[in-house]
Design an enzyme around this catalytic site. Structure first.
Site, PDB file in Angstrom:
ATOM      1  N   LYS A  48       0.579  -1.052   0.016  1.00 10.19           N
ATOM      2  CA  LYS A  48      -0.229   0.268   0.088  1.00 10.19           C
ATOM      3  C   LYS A  48       0.927   1.170  -0.425  1.00 10.19           C
ATOM      4  O   LYS A  48      -0.151   2.035   0.131  1.00 10.19           O
ATOM      5  CB  LYS A  48      -0.725   0.176   1.205  1.00 10.19           C
TER       6      LYS A  48
HETATM    7  N1  PMP Z   1      -3.183  -8.169   1.211  1.00 12.10           N
HETATM    8  C1  PMP Z   1      -3.576  -7.105   2.233  1.00 12.10           C
HETATM    9  C2  PMP Z   1      -2.864  -6.736   4.012  1.00 12.10           C
HETATM   10  C3  PMP Z   1      -4.066  -6.205   1.869  1.00 12.10           C
HETATM   11  O1  PMP Z   1      -4.568  -5.196   2.791  1.00 12.10           O
HETATM   12  C4  PMP Z   1      -5.027  -5.868   0.614  1.00 12.10           C
HETATM   13  C5  PMP Z   1      -5.575  -4.352   0.800  1.00 12.10           C
HETATM   14  N2  PMP Z   1      -7.135  -4.618   0.491  1.00 12.10           N
HETATM   15  C6  PMP Z   1      -4.573  -7.340  -0.093  1.00 12.10           C
HETATM   16  C7  PMP Z   1      -3.846  -8.145   0.063  1.00 12.10           C
HETATM   17  C8  PMP Z   1      -4.903  -6.848  -1.706  1.00 12.10           C
HETATM   18  O2  PMP Z   1      -4.659  -5.676  -2.490  1.00 12.10           O
HETATM   19  P1  PMP Z   1      -5.562  -4.699  -3.336  1.00 12.10           P
HETATM   20  O3  PMP Z   1      -6.062  -3.778  -2.779  1.00 12.10           O
HETATM   21  O4  PMP Z   1      -4.491  -4.079  -4.576  1.00 12.10           O
HETATM   22  O5  PMP Z   1      -6.559  -5.764  -4.622  1.00 12.10           O
END
Ligand code: PMP
Length: 344
Positions: A48
């Site tokens: 993130k």
């Molecule tokens: N794993 C974790 C721990 C996350 O916080 C997120 C984000 N919601 C994701 C995977 C998935 O990533 P994305 O939001 O880019 O699909």
């Protein structure tokens, strides 16, 4: 001879360019070559960081943000931490509207990073004025010079991964990648990375990891929202109860669903086989690889890249805590519990 001091300007210079690490032990009886893109190496310990930096810098480029302005988002998770970290360095205020279900540890962590945290009731509908969505929207409308990140519906979330994660993987694998496997939450990671990789080689197969209790896989198959698919599950950050526009379903070839229990055990297995202390969704992604291998998805020539989104330290009171595992009924036998205690 004059030596230059080798130092980074600040932590933001360390975002991205995360390592690709071979997975050899946990995959020993599986077909193909496996490589993990370990996002815990970002300074905020998750993928993130990439979207926080990209969305904020894009707002700066467009002249929307000036020093002292405000960043607003609805999250107690990784995105909140990354936004707070970028805001500190760049001199913005960071307001996070979070659910009252968020753990005290998470809220304390965000406050430590300088964020202003609004705790909103969890048991109200999304359109209730007290919900964290509505509180964030109201604060955005009331605060001049504010940016609402809105990660589930922000195209820049996809773009961040199109510009960074995709090119890094293409370069690190010298273009030899055959499969990309990644968790889907907002969908930004998988969609942006897949878009870049498929532009280089349309043959690359892209597989999303989804949770039981989430609507993503069914929506991908039918393009219809089926609320019957929705029920509570424990993995945070994986799957969703709505269809995010930050997911480009056309770039994903298929979804694989994983359970809470198998993902938790596989995360622990990653720690004690590969020495990788990663989060719950990394366990989910690895579990997905095991299932896909059993289904015959890969052959000996496959070069499979899996994205591990965050670090294990955020899950100490959950999957890395034996009492929690036991309370969930994730230890089937007494001997399994004893074995876990010995290696944890
Ligand atoms: N794993 C974790 C721990 C996350 O916080 C997120 C984000 N919601 C994701 C995977 C998935 O990533 P994305 O939001 O880019 O699909």
């Amino acid at each position: 001879m004059k030596e230059e001091i080798k130092a980074y300007d600040n932590v933001l210079d360390l975002i991205g360019n995360t390592p690709l690490i071979k997975l050899k032990k946990i995959t020993h009886n599986m077909k193909g070559n496996y490589f993990a893109k370990v996002e815990a190496f970002n300074p905020g310990h998750s993928s993130k960081d990439r979207i926080a930096l990209h969305i904020i810098e894009e707002a700066e480029r467009q002249g929307i943000l000036k020093p002292g302005d405000t960043i607003i988002e609805t999250t107690s998770g990784n995105t909140g931490f990354s936004l707070a970290m970028v805001s500190i360095i760049k001199g913005y205020k960071c307001i996070l509207a979070v659910s009252s279900k968020s753990s005290a540890d998470k809220i304390d962590m965000l406050k430590t990073m300088g964020a202003m945290v609004y705790v909103c009731p969890a048991n109200v509908s999304a359109d209730d004025p007290r919900s964290y969505y509505e509180v964030a929207k109201r604060l955005h409308n009331e605060t001049e010079g504010s940016v609402y990140i809105n990660q589930y519906f922000n195209e820049l979330n996809i773009e961040a991964h199109y510009k960074t994660t995709g090119p890094e993987i293409w370069e690190q694998t010298a273009g030899k990648i055959t499969h990309l496997v990644a968790c889907s939450g907002t969908g930004g990671t998988i969609s942006g990375t897949a878009k870049f990789l498929k532009e280089q080689n349309p043959e690359i197969k892209v597989i999303g990891i989804d949770a039981y209790g989430s609507v993503l896989q069914k929506y991908h198959e039918t393009r219809e929202f089926d609320s019957n698919e929705i029920y509570p599950y424990r993995i945070e950050g994986l799957g969703k109860n709505l269809i995010p526009t930050a997911t480009d379903f056309d770039k994903i070839d298929k979804f694989e669903k994983v359970t809470d229990e198998s993902s938790a055990h596989t995360a622990r297995e990653l720690a004690n086989t590969e020495g990788l202390f990663v989060g719950y969704t990394s366990g989910a992604a690895m579990q997905g690889l095991k299932q896909l291998d059993e289904e015959g998805e890969f052959n000996e020539e496959s070069n499979i890249v899996v994205i591990f989104p965050d670090h294990g330290s955020r899950y100490m009171s959950k999957i890395y805590n034996d009492d929690w595992m036991n309370q969930q009924g994730f230890f089937d036998t007494e001997s399994e519990l004893i074995e876990q205690i010995e290696y944890v």
